[in-house]
Design an enzyme around this catalytic site. Structure first.
Site: not given
Ligand SMILES: *Cc1c(COP(=O)(O)O)cnc(C)c1O
Length: 497
Positions: A112
């Site tokens: 993120k």
């Molecule tokens: C947020 C997140 C995901 C999922 O991603 P999306 O865009 O919500 O599908 C997968 N792995 C980690 C470690 C995350 O923080």
């Protein structure tokens, strides 16, 4: 400026890119989408041998079309200079006969960071461009990962303040320490006496309180959110798909214009949707492979055409994928229905009222052509972590392991030999306990001890930001009741905190 974005649910609700970034969500509750996305094209030949930052400039300029090239460049520089521990930002490595793009070298060791590092700058640029004066107050409810990444992204960004609410006792020891030690003169962290849903509905209530909004507006302040449905989070994620591809071409792993697969650990469908956007922009992608954990609502949807959230919620070892409503799927439905806003609106109304919707046959066929979905449960996830480490010395985190195994299942099932890339979304040390237990069995002690022990036993280094977390000074200790959240936010807005 051209209003090239519209609401998924209504073609009359138009917006420029910059206003879409600022507002986050359209007035009718729909998501902002670029109507003529397929007319935009990125020429891959021009990307070969470019740096991540140079690629980001080109791709963001195409998608955020009312920002000037200079503005985009400024945002990209601020976001990615000295913030990531790898100069490549998202390096790609070979593991077995697949590739892994590591998206976790940012300030909080999760994917993120890639988008949340740039969103604040896109927002403040939008302010200037639209001649809006005053201060943005970002409110975020978090179950752990998003809150910290948002705090890091908005930290010390002029013209913004950020408040994060998390459930007291509802996040991991590491996640709590990450937030409680957050630096920055404009960051606020508050534990809520309630669960994640209480925190989220508390935030929603503040967001939609007309009296409070009016009062703040009169004082030149507005609320915004750093939520994953914001186009300002989606668009920066397109970049690493192109970057991964360019690196494969440069290293000779594929020839220019050869197709590749991407396998993505999926929750809210934001990461994988960026892959579909990349494909629409001209990246030669064969299949997008969607990995789910026990909360396999997307697996069922892609395989049956029925989206049904009426089911038990599972707490898993890949908590960032524990989601029953994958919000960004709405954007896929928009494009796959041939931009039929009415059809999307009806499906979303069904989801709201009955918790489920069914897509039409032709839409289902289109999804089948682009996507493959699998799901991997705890035992297999743990086995994948152990096998991959034993065989290749590569340590997967619990989320990435789901995507890795889904890709293996896909290959076994289809015999497809296309070169494939797994997107790695977190450092294994962010989920030390689960990763440790996958390798060595029961781990009893505190999370920080386990982290150290995992590093010692595997010989892999802990990322700097996680390493000395338990020794950093605690700067945030506020705990409040759900009904005190509004007063807390007001105090921040009027500098009484
Ligand atoms: C947020 C997140 C995901 C999922 O991603 P999306 O865009 O919500 O599908 C997968 N792995 C980690 C470690 C995350 O923080």
């Amino acid at each position: 400026m051209e209003q090239s974005y519209e609401s998924t649910r209504c073609s009359n609700l138009k917006s420029t890119a910059s206003m879409a970034v600022l507002k986050g969500i359209a007035d009718d509750g729909g998501l902002y989408v670029m109507r003529d996305l397929e007319l935009k094209k990125i020429n891959i030949e021009n990307l070969i041998n470019k740096s991540y930052l140079e690629m980001a400039e080109i791709i963001l300029k195409e998608m955020l079309d009312d920002y000037t090239a200079e503005k985009i460049k400024e945002c990209v520089l601020k976001a990615y200079t000295n913030k990531f521990s790898k100069e490549e930002i998202t390096p790609i490595v070979k593991v077995g006969d697949s590739y892994i793009t590591e998206l976790f070298h940012g300030p909080t060791s999760a994917f993120k960071d890639v988008a949340l590092s740039i969103l604040p700058h896109l927002m403040t640029a939008s302010y200037e461009m639209n001649d809006i004066k005053g201060e943005v107050i970002i409110l975020t409810a978090t179950s752990g990962d998003t809150g910290k990444a948002a705090l890091e992204g908005f930290k010390n960004v002029t013209g913004t303040k950020i408040a994060v609410f998390y459930p007291d006792g509802g996040v991991s020891q590491v996640q709590k320490a990450q937030m409680a030690t957050q630096e920055g003169s404009n960051t606020y962290v508050c534990a809520i006496k309630g669960n994640f849903d209480d925190a989220q509905s508390g935030v929603k209530k503040i967001f939609t309180d007309p009296k409070l909004i009016k009062e703040l507006k009169e004082n030149n302040k507005i609320f915004s959110s750093a939520n994953s449905i914001n186009v300002g989070r989606l668009v920066p994620q397109i970049v690493y798909y192109f970057y991964s591809y360019a690196k494969l071409v440069e290293s000779g792993a594929v020839n220019l214009w050869d197709k590749v697969n991407f396998s993505v650990p999926t929750g809210n469908f934001g990461n994988i949707l960026a892959g579909y956007y990349a494909k629409m922009l001209g990246l030669p992608i064969h299949k997008l492979i969607c990995g789910s954990n026990e909360n396999n609502v997307l697996f069922d949807f892609i395989n049956t055409g029925i989206y049904d959230r009426n089911r038990a919620f599972h707490k898993t070892i890949s908590p960032s994928m524990d989601i029953l409503v994958s919000s960004n799927l709405e954007r896929l439905l928009y494009y796959m229905s041939g931009k039929n806003n009415e059809e999307v609106k009806t499906m979303m109304e069904d989801l709201n009222s009955a918790g489920r919707y069914i897509v039409k046959q032709d839409l289902k066929k289109k999804i089948d052509a682009e996507f493959y979905a699998g799901c991997v449960f705890k035992e297999e996830t743990e086995k994948t972590i152990k096998d991959t480490f034993d065989k290749y010395g590569y340590l997967l985190d619990t989320h990435t392991a789901v995507a890795y195994k889904t890709l293996e299942d896909y290959k076994a099932h289809t015999k497809d030999k296309t070169v494939s890339v797994v997107l790695s979304t977190a450092s294994p040390f962010k989920f030390s306990k689960s990763v440790y237990e996958a390798l060595y069995g029961e781990a009893g002690k505190g999370e920080f001890e386990i982290m150290m022990e995992l590093s010692e036993k595997t010989g892999i280094r802990i990322p700097e930001n996680l390493k000395n977390l338990n020794k950093k000074p605690v700067l945030h200790t506020t705990i409040c009741e759900v009904n005190e959240m509004q007063d807390y936010v007001k105090a921040i807005a009027y500098n009484k905190k």
